[in-house]
Design a protein around this motif. Structure first.
Motif, PDB file in Angstrom:
ATOM      1  N   ILE A 598     -31.067   7.987 -79.431  1.00 52.23           N
ATOM      2  CA  ILE A 598     -30.415   8.559 -79.400  1.00 52.23           C
ATOM      3  C   ILE A 598     -30.809   8.857 -81.169  1.00 52.23           C
ATOM      4  N   SER A 599     -30.546  10.094 -81.434  1.00 47.46           N
ATOM      5  CA  SER A 599     -30.872   9.776 -83.222  1.00 47.46           C
ATOM      6  C   SER A 599     -32.575   9.192 -83.216  1.00 47.46           C
ATOM      7  N   GLN A 603     -34.356   4.175 -76.430  1.00 54.06           N
ATOM      8  CA  GLN A 603     -33.519   3.793 -75.586  1.00 54.06           C
ATOM      9  C   GLN A 603     -32.998   2.343 -75.604  1.00 54.06           C
ATOM     10  N   LEU A 643     -21.513   8.068 -80.840  1.00 55.12           N
ATOM     11  CA  LEU A 643     -22.389   8.395 -79.494  1.00 55.12           C
ATOM     12  C   LEU A 643     -21.654   9.922 -79.019  1.00 55.12           C
ATOM     13  N   LEU A 646     -23.417  11.705 -81.604  1.00 56.93           N
ATOM     14  CA  LEU A 646     -25.238  12.218 -82.205  1.00 56.93           C
ATOM     15  C   LEU A 646     -25.843  13.222 -80.436  1.00 56.93           C
ATOM     16  N   TYR A 647     -24.816  12.953 -79.500  1.00 52.94           N
ATOM     17  CA  TYR A 647     -25.081  13.805 -78.454  1.00 52.94           C
ATOM     18  C   TYR A 647     -25.571  14.909 -78.518  1.00 52.94           C
ATOM     19  N   SER A 650     -27.708  15.190 -82.657  1.00 50.78           N
ATOM     20  CA  SER A 650     -28.989  14.911 -83.042  1.00 50.78           C
ATOM     21  C   SER A 650     -29.629  13.576 -81.578  1.00 50.78           C
ATOM     22  N   PRO A 651     -29.845  14.924 -80.778  1.00 51.23           N
ATOM     23  CA  PRO A 651     -30.321  14.282 -79.336  1.00 51.23           C
ATOM     24  C   PRO A 651     -31.443  13.263 -79.440  1.00 51.23           C
ATOM     25  N   ARG A 652     -32.376  13.000 -79.406  1.00 58.24           N
ATOM     26  CA  ARG A 652     -33.891  12.263 -78.866  1.00 58.24           C
ATOM     27  C   ARG A 652     -34.953  13.195 -78.215  1.00 58.24           C
TER      28      ARG A 652
END
Length: 954
Positions: A598-599, A603, A643, A646-647, A650-652
């Motif tokens: 995330i961000s 993982q 979290l 952020l999901y 700011s997904p990664r």
């Protein structure tokens, strides 16, 4: 009934699993540990004995029967009653192979006080569901009967002890019932076996278990014996080994302990041991020098995999020293498997799956076991990679940061168990007491364990941990097994090659580098939104909040668990909004993003940041919705909320994770057609989706059409507008105290007020009759599914009738296909109904049988359906369903997970959530006439798909 038919070596390597953790501490240079031989055959670690939990009453009757009694109120008005026998298939003579398991079956087919099927009939009418609640299993060393009962009915509860006593000493073994049950047991073997894994196990178990008695006493036994044994033979096994000095009654539940003690004395004191009592022999698996390599193949096995098993003498935890060694073993397993998990996150992982663990095996053995599943043509790389990681741990040890994370994870798990000590399910205690009786494993209780853990875990040193790899790894008493598809037989290594892989895998290793970060998950909190509307539901104890960005939040504080919060947030849309060209990427989006960190954190870093926290958050995208599932403790709720935020924001995007998943999926697809069950499932998916490509399995071509950019773009689009989201929170929180947190992390989510919903793509079975037969498989094993489907009006009244029809059908098919025809082990009957994207239903009837019996059993199934359509359900069967449904509803209304599902379903379907409060009362709507009408309406043979898997034509 469940039985441990074969001991998969894969299962041996997967016995212990751990969680995740992290800490920020200084690194210290690790010290190497030497290789060593297996530990000597001293089976116990000396030291101070662990205490016995004072909350359980343990004793023995004069005839030797042991009892364990504990008062426990989770769930309320329920009890778990178990009969544990130290008698399993290991005690069978050559002529009795399979009769320990057959005895278990006969306990449900006639006892002194319950002739024929009266026992099951009585319990079903009391609300106990056969199979789901009432069950039993047979293994090598034990046979265990489980009987969960209500305690708010004194008559039913007290009758339970009479039932256990009937199993313990009064099974009748009627010759007619034995003959009827032969087919049922053989069909159980067919359903669970007759596959590649069974055939491979028969090749490998004699090697793994060193040709011991365990290798020749699989609980299912031998077909020729099951077909021909005499009643005298099975009675001989029962009279020899079902005796009070080898039995225990375990009772845990919401009851008076002294009353239960009286009931045990009353019902079990009359049991007598045989006059000429046979001593119970003890069997083990003898050690074997050096390393034994076994290569095994099967035509239908889809993977190439290897297992390395180093066998050690079993250690039963009875002392404080033994307890601490068990803790060290758990920490070791955790750290080594965290390293393997990191390797799985590479763009081209060396394996499809890998796991290494030290834990219990069979035959008074523990084992250090590694298992690895390789990609096609990649066995050497996969094998060497896993061996290299264990060798890296042996040579260089673990880092201090890894060690601290492992301890935090262990402490978090123990703390959670301690917090829930008065909310622990009764079944958990039963399992502990069962092991105490069977093996002597200590039962100190959670109070002692928690205090001992907290006081002693920091006394474990890194040097002690680094010595374990050298203790576990050995080239003695070692078995290496390689399994693969028969078509790849020429490509598999020989024994010499496998041993060379083991010996060279550790070359040129360097110490493990622990990639950790000291950054916080979020640098600063987002600008909070606010609550703009609020509504209370006094009947349910829920609150509906509307936030300034349009997000709705349903809060249901409970006291069912002391420290558990469950969350699910959804909005409509899902992959139905993706174009056909983008569908493949869209369908992968949530799983890829959910595995990518995330961000700015990948993982691996994220897992380490969440060290010692009780939190789990994952995004999902279904056909018609998208959302976030989460769970946490109260202490870690803010982390869960961060979290979730952020999901959304700011997904990664992780190209390594994407490529690794694509490569692994392609590798799995390459051999999918070897497995009969997979080919069959693909056909079912095609039929149920009317051959719409969205409902069918992925292909390499479709995977190639997908891209990370498309998946990431679709994911961001699905979570760009939170205004349509509804979050449901259930659990141990104060609704007023968490409001600021909701405003901060949910109220600040992006909002564009799109007001979008799903598209109805009309993916469902075609109307009319459909007949499909798949010919695949070398064994005499047929799978049958009859699927009724059509339009449906979704509401509480119809749903209750469909649930009743499902259970009535199940009861009748058990009676007809299992008990009368002896043609199947267990039918699967499932009624599904949905409101979104449109009102639809399916009623699926599934069973496994011999190929020659398919037509006969299908005809019998249709005959039973026709009887219900003509006359309705029998009143007794309606009574059984109503009793079972009422009991299960009472239990569900005391569970967080059930309330989460109920509130979520009501929100998604636009239903009144208060309906659950009248659900039990509404069960009186089920009548003989209503079941007749429901069957005629929904079980229309002109709108049915019949999909059958048959063995290949010879």
């Amino acid at each position: 009934m469940i039985f441990n038919k074969t001991l998969s070596v894969a299962a041996l390597a997967l016995i212990i699993a751990a969680g995740s953790a992290d800490a920020q501490v200084k690194k210290r240079a690790p010290k190497p540990s030497p290789k060593s031989k297996p530990v000597p055959a001293a089976l116990q670690i000396a030291g101070k004995a662990l205490p016995v939990d004072p909350n359980v009453l343990i004793g023995k009757l004069p005839n030797g029967l042991t009892y364990y009694i504990r008062h426990n109120e989770q769930p309320q008005n329920r009890a778990e009653l178990y009969l544990v026998n130290k008698a399993g298939s290991i005690l069978e003579t050559d002529a009795q192979q399979g009769l320990a398991h057959f005895t278990e079956h006969m306990a449900f087919n006639g006892t002194r006080d319950f002739p024929k099927n009266e026992l099951v009939n009585y319990l079903q009418k009391s609300g106990v569901k056969f199979g789901a609640d009432l069950n039993a299993y047979t293994s090598f060393d034990e046979t265990v009967y489980q009987l969960p009962l209500p305690t708010d009915s004194a008559a039913v509860f007290e009758k339970g002890f009479n039932i256990l006593a009937n199993w313990a000493g009064y099974v009748t073994f009627d010759a007619t019932e034995i003959d009827k049950e032969r087919g049922v047991v053989l069909e159980e073997e067919r359903m669970r076996g007759k596959n590649a894994q069974e055939r491979l196990s028969l090749q490998t178990l004699p090697v793994l278990l060193n040709n011991s008695r365990y290798a020749s006493r699989l609980p299912i036994g031998k077909e020729e014996i099951l077909k021909s044994f005499t009643p005298e033979t099975i009675k001989g096994f029962y009279s020899d080994w079902y005796r009070p000095d080898m039995q225990a009654v375990v009772a845990v539940g919401d009851f008076d302990v002294q009353r239960v003690l009286e009931l045990i004395k009353k019902n079990f004191s009359g049991l007598k041991n045989p006059a000429a009592e046979k001593p119970r022999p003890e069997y083990n698996v003898a050690p074997s020098p050096g390393t034994v390599v076994k290569i095994a193949t099967d035509k239908e096995f889809p993977y190439t995999m290897a297992q390395i098993v180093v066998k050690h003498p079993q250690v039963i935890v009875k002392t404080e020293q033994g307890y601490m060694q068990n803790v060290r073993n758990t920490l070791f397993n955790y750290m080594l498997n965290q390293r393997l998990a990191e390797l799985q996150q590479k763009p081209d992982p060396a394996f499809l799956y890998a796991r290494t663990t030290y834990g219990p095996m069979l035959g008074k053995l523990d084992a250090f076991s590694s298992i690895v599943v390789a990609k096609s043509g990649g066995l050497e790389q996969a094998f060497k990679t896993v061996v290299a990681e264990t060798e890296r741990a042996r040579k260089f040890g673990f880092t201090l940061t890894e060690f601290e994370r492992a301890k935090q994870a262990a402490l978090a798990g123990m703390q959670n168990a301690y917090y829930e000590k008065n909310k622990t399910n009764s079944a958990s205690y039963v399992r502990e007491y069962q092991q105490n009786f069977l093996t002597g494993e200590a039962i100190p209780g959670i109070e002692f364990e928690f205090n001992y853990y907290v006081s002693n875990i920091n006394k474990i040193t890194l040097e002690q941990m680094n010595a374990l790899a050298g203790k576990f790894i050995s080239d003695q008493n070692r078995v290496i097994i390689v399994e693969g598809p028969e078509k790849d037989k020429d490509q598999l290594p020989d024994e010499k090659t496998v041993l060379s892989w083991v010996n060279t895998a550790g070359a040129n290793l360097t110490p493990y580098v622990d990639n950790v970060t000291s950054k916080p998950l979020m640098e600063k909190a987002p600008e909070a939104g606010k609550i703009v509307a609020e509504a209370q539901d006094e009947a349910l104890g829920t609150t509906l909040l509307t936030l300034s960005n349009g997000v709705k939040v349903i809060l249901k504080p409970t006291e069912f668990k002391n420290d558990q919060i469950l969350i699910n947030g959804y909005s409509f849309g899902g992959t139905s909004l993706a174009s056909d060209n983008d569908y493949m990427a869209a369908s992968l989006a949530a799983s890829i993003i959910g595995s990518s960190g995330i961000s700015e954190f990948n993982q691996g870093q994220l897992d380490k940041m969440l060290a010692g926290k009780t939190v789990n958050v994952s995004p999902y995208i279904t056909d018609y919705s998208q959302g976030i599932r989460a769970s946490s403790s109260l202490q870690d709720l803010e982390t869960a909320m961060q979290l979730i935020y952020l999901y959304f924001t700011s997904p990664r995007k992780d190209a390594d994770i994407w490529q690794g998943n694509i490569n692994q999926t392609k590798s799995i697809l390459a051999t999918r057609n070897l497995v009969p069950g997979s080919v069959y499932q693909d056909t079912l998916s095609a039929v149920l989706s009317n051959y719409n490509f969205r409902g069918m399995p992925a292909t390499v071509e479709r995977l190639n059409s997908a891209s990370l950019d498309k998946a990431f773009s679709f994911y961001k689009d699905r979570f760009a507008d939170a205004s349509g989201f509804t979050f449901v929170l259930v659990g141990s929180f104060n609704a007023d105290l968490i409001r600021p947190m909701l405003n901060t992390y949910l109220g600040s989510l992006p909002s564009t007020n799109k007001k979008e919903t799903y598209k109805n793509l009309g993916i469902h079975p075609a109307p009319g009759q459909i007949n499909k037969t798949v010919y695949k498989g070398i064994d005499d094993k047929a799978n049958v599914q009859l699927i009724y489907s059509g339009n449906y009006t979704f509401n509480e009244a119809n749903n209750i009738q469909m649930d009743a029809l499902e259970e009535v059908l199940n009861i009748k098919l058990v009676e007809r296909l299992r008990e009368q025809e002896s043609g199947i082990y267990a039918p699967g009957v499932k009624a599904n109904y949905t409101k979104n994207p449109e009102g639809r239903y399916t009623v699926t009837i599934a069973f496994t049988c011999a190929a020659a019996n398919v037509d006969k059993l299908v005809a019998a199934t249709l005959d039973e359906i026709n009887k219900i359509k003509q006359k309705g359900a029998e009143p007794g069967d309606i009574q059984k369903f109503v009793a079972e449904e009422a009991r299960s509803t009472q239990v569900q209304l005391k569970q967080n997970v059930s309330w989460l599902g109920l509130l979520l379903s009501a929100s998604q379907n636009g239903e009144d959530p208060d309906a659950i409060l009248t659900h039990v009362k509404n069960l009186d709507q089920i009548t003989v006439q209503s079941t007749k009408e429901t069957a005629n309406k929904y079980l229309n043979n002109t709108n049915m798909a019949k999909v059958i898997l048959m063995p290949e034509k010879k």
